[in-house]
Design a protein around this motif. Structure first.
Motif: not given
Length: 280
Positions: A164-191
């Motif tokens: 779960x990596x959030x990548x800033x592209x400027x002071x107020x904007x960021x990208x959150x790339x979701x990669x791979x399969x997402x199950x309930x456990x990972x969903x909670x971690x993401x949240x």
């Protein structure tokens, strides 16, 4: 002369006998443990474990019926073997070799008493010795398994957090790339991770890129909608990009949509351009 079972209860005489024949005990042990013998030095290096000295400790706890000390020793051994991922079959072979060696010298000790055989006493002794060695093995394996489970859980949590990596592209904007399969456990971690990062980084626009997600179940979609609701409450705008056709089709069939909660763009480049250059 004192009978063998009574000696096991008191411990002193048999302990002195084993100490007197310490070198012979070790020689016998190494002969019995032919599969482990060549691994002794390697195990010493890997886990700083002296198998021979530990064998003497175990024998001492068994002979003196020091149950609490034996259990604590087994738990300690279990953790060390799990920590360094050492082969369990070596441990099992080693403990069985200790059992056979101990019985060999108990027999020699009993012969040295020059006393007629007492079957009741023998079976009492057999039960006492084997119960304590089995108690060691049971607690060793429980400790090993418990430590391994905790280690796997920590590693799983670490992998999930790293994914779960959030990548800033400027002071107020960021990208959150979701990669791979997402199950309930990972969903909670993401949240949890996304809400924490948006709050900590004071992110005003979060671009959630789904181009790396092959499939997404309805429960996972609901989690993602909750994430969007959560960041909206913190004043952060969500932009969805890169949604695959199969995911979009599945969401339509299930009556789900991101459009009421987030801006939707075809790909990541469009979203970045719109937010950095001001295109509509």
């Amino acid at each position: 002369m004192i009978g063998l079972s009574l000696v096991l209860q008191e411990g002193k005489e048999i302990t002195e006998f084993l100490e007197k024949h310490k070198e012979e005990v070790e020689e016998n042990l190494l002969t019995e443990a032919d599969k482990v013998r060549d691994k002794i030095a390697e195990i010493q290096v890997i886990g700083n474990i002296n198998l021979v000295e530990n064998a003497h400790r175990l024998i001492g706890y068994v002979v003196n019926q020091e149950t609490e000390e034996l259990i604590a020793f087994a738990e300690q051994e279990g953790i060390v073997w799990a920590k360094y991922s050492m082969t369990l079959t070596f441990k099992l072979d080693w403990v069985h070799a200790i059992r056979r060696t101990l019985w060999s010298f108990l027999y020699q000790y009993d012969k040295s008493l020059n006393k007629s055989e007492n079957r009741e006493e023998f079976y009492s002794t057999e039960r006492t010795v084997n119960e304590h060695i089995d108690l060691f093995l049971n607690n060793f394996f429980i400790s090993y398994s418990t430590f391994k489970d905790k280690l796997l859980e920590r590693e799983k949590s670490l992998v999930e957090n790293l994914s779960v990596q959030i990548i800033p592209i400027n002071i107020s904007t960021a990208i959150f790339p979701l990669i791979g399969a997402i199950d309930d456990s990972r969903s909670e971690t993401i949240e949890d991770k996304v809400l924490e990062e948006v709050s900590r980084g004071r992110i005003e626009t979060l671009i959630i890129d789904l181009s790396g997600v092959a499939q997404m179940e309805a429960d996972v979609t609901h989690h993602l909608l909750k994430v969007i609701d959560g960041i909206s409450l913190m004043g952060c705008k969500a932009i969805i990009t890169g949604m695959r056709a199969e995911i979009a089709s599945k969401m339509v069939k299930e009556g789900l949509s991101f459009r009421d909660k987030a801006e939707v763009r075809g790909n990541l480049q469009q979203a970045i351009s719109a937010n950095l250059v001001g295109e509509n």
